[in-house]
Design a protein around this motif. Structure first.
Motif, mmCIF file in Angstrom:
data_model
loop_
_atom_site.group_PDB
_atom_site.id
_atom_site.type_symbol
_atom_site.label_atom_id
_atom_site.label_comp_id
_atom_site.label_asym_id
_atom_site.label_seq_id
_atom_site.Cartn_x
_atom_site.Cartn_y
_atom_site.Cartn_z
ATOM 1 N N ASN A 159 -10.311 7.407 -0.441
ATOM 2 C CA ASN A 159 -10.590 8.172 0.782
ATOM 3 C C ASN A 159 -10.295 9.633 0.524
ATOM 4 O O ASN A 159 -9.347 9.950 -0.194
ATOM 5 C CB ASN A 159 -9.651 7.733 1.917
ATOM 6 C CG ASN A 159 -9.722 6.237 2.189
ATOM 7 O OD1 ASN A 159 -10.784 5.704 2.482
ATOM 8 N ND2 ASN A 159 -8.589 5.547 2.089
ATOM 9 N N GLU A 182 0.828 -1.210 0.000
ATOM 10 C CA GLU A 182 0.000 0.000 0.000
ATOM 11 C C GLU A 182 0.862 1.260 0.000
ATOM 12 O O GLU A 182 1.818 1.374 0.772
ATOM 13 C CB GLU A 182 -0.938 -0.001 1.218
ATOM 14 C CG GLU A 182 -1.857 1.215 1.235
ATOM 15 C CD GLU A 182 -3.014 1.102 2.227
ATOM 16 O OE1 GLU A 182 -3.199 0.013 2.826
ATOM 17 O OE2 GLU A 182 -3.725 2.095 2.393
ATOM 18 N N HIS A 196 -7.568 2.296 -2.614
ATOM 19 C CA HIS A 196 -8.362 2.742 -1.469
ATOM 20 C C HIS A 196 -8.809 4.160 -1.788
ATOM 21 O O HIS A 196 -7.970 5.028 -2.075
ATOM 22 C CB HIS A 196 -7.528 2.733 -0.189
ATOM 23 C CG HIS A 196 -7.241 1.349 0.312
ATOM 24 N ND1 HIS A 196 -6.272 1.088 1.256
ATOM 25 C CD2 HIS A 196 -7.815 0.165 0.008
ATOM 26 C CE1 HIS A 196 -6.265 -0.214 1.509
ATOM 27 N NE2 HIS A 196 -7.182 -0.795 0.757
ATOM 28 N N HIS A 235 -3.554 8.648 1.159
ATOM 29 C CA HIS A 235 -2.122 8.521 1.451
ATOM 30 C C HIS A 235 -1.251 9.220 0.410
ATOM 31 O O HIS A 235 -0.294 9.896 0.789
ATOM 32 C CB HIS A 235 -1.722 7.037 1.537
ATOM 33 C CG HIS A 235 -2.394 6.301 2.655
ATOM 34 N ND1 HIS A 235 -2.240 4.957 2.854
ATOM 35 C CD2 HIS A 235 -3.237 6.721 3.633
ATOM 36 C CE1 HIS A 235 -2.953 4.582 3.909
ATOM 37 N NE2 HIS A 235 -3.569 5.622 4.394
HETATM 38 FE FE FE Z 1 -5.705 2.474 2.888
#
Ligand code: FE
Ligand code: FE
Ligand code: ZN
Length: 293
Positions: free
Chosen positions: A216, A146, A214, A183
């Motif tokens: 977000n 990740e 992901h 991120h």
């Molecule tokens: Fe994540």
């Protein structure tokens, strides 16, 4: 579009309950932890209602590639300061790979690790060493490293670091990437120019190695290296950029997973998935989530 969220895998229904939860959000993908993300105690997979879960997935045309597993975030392969921590991480990851196979999934998301003050180069080499130890029986499981925010001594906040891991690890063909929008934004990538970010990713890593994403929003500004997720449209990235990413033509086949925060202890995923499917932001979404209507 394959989109879902992380869902819980609690007693007594475990994986079956996880699939049911995903379906309640009208999701066609899901991500689970094989147990509490903050510890390494795990139930045997034989108790997790795997058969029933796969039957339900088949009924709703959710393929096994849309079932993502996330390794617990306490395991740290980058720790070269404390042998026990590293060995525990290797041991857990080895077992987690076996669980992924037993669960019938293919993708295991892993945070590369934090170098805990030993320096980035030492940390990266330790991750390579840990991956080589833990991946001996990797089979057809893909480890999706990740992309991280770079909080504390976290590694994996630059695409070049991922490239380094892939170049030096023994089982490179089984290493993929999970790109987390919060991120990479926190790490300093500019999502206002997402095509450039994707181009850079493709140059350094290769788009074919992107296993999942992901999705977000972020509570902090670009480059803050904080890692605090926000609900879609309520952070510094904003709904329209995230919506553009989710619907990006080059990312059509990439599984997308929401990890946005609960709103007043209620999951936001049904509402956020609906907004993304429609491609339009609802100003009142937080009130809808609170009311559950
Ligand atoms: Fe994540
Ligand atoms: Fe993660
Ligand atoms: Zn995060």
């Amino acid at each position: 579009m394959k989109i879902g969220s992380h869902v819980s895998m609690a007693s007594p229904e475990y994986l079956l309950g996880a699939v049911k939860e995903a379906l309640s959000y009208k999701a066609n993908a899901l991500m689970i932890y094989t147990g509490p993300p903050q510890n390494t105690r795990r139930k045997p997979v034989s108790e997790m209602k795997v058969e029933e879960a796969h039957a339900l997935m088949r009924e709703y045309a959710i393929d096994a590639d849309s079932l993502i597993i996330h390794a617990p975030y306490i395991i740290n392969l980058a720790n070269s300061a404390k042998a026990e921590t590293f060995e525990l991480a290797v041991e857990f990851l080895t077992k987690e790979i076996e669980r992924v196979k037993e669960i019938g999934a293919h993708v295991l998301v892993l945070h590369p690790g934090s170098h805990v003050g030993m320096g980035e180069d030492a940390g990266l080499d330790q991750i390579v060493h840990g991956l080589d130890e833990a991946m001996k029986q990797i089979g057809d499981v893909q480890i999706a490293l990740e992309t991280m925010a770079g909080k504390g001594s976290e590694l994996g906040y630059r695409f070049e670091q991922m490239r380094y891991l892939m170049d030096h690890a023994k089982y490179k063909d089984n290493l993929k990437i999970c790109m987390d929008t919060c991120h990479i934004h926190d790490a300093g990538y500019d999502l206002n120019h997402f095509d450039d970010v994707l181009e850079e990713f493709d140059q350094i890593i290769g788009l074919d190695r992107l296993a999942c994403m992901h999705i977000n929003d972020s509570k902090n500004s670009k480059g803050a290296r904080k890692d605090r997720h926000a609900n879609l449209g309520f952070g510094e990235i904003g709904f329209s950029l995230l919506n553009g990413i989710v619907h990006h033509p080059k990312l059509q086949n990439v599984v997308k997973i929401l990890e946005t925060p609960y709103v007043d202890e209620k999951p936001p995923y049904r509402y956020e998935i609906a907004m993304l499917n429609k491609g339009c932001f609802d100003e009142a979404v937080l009130e809808h989530i609170r009311k559950g209507d």
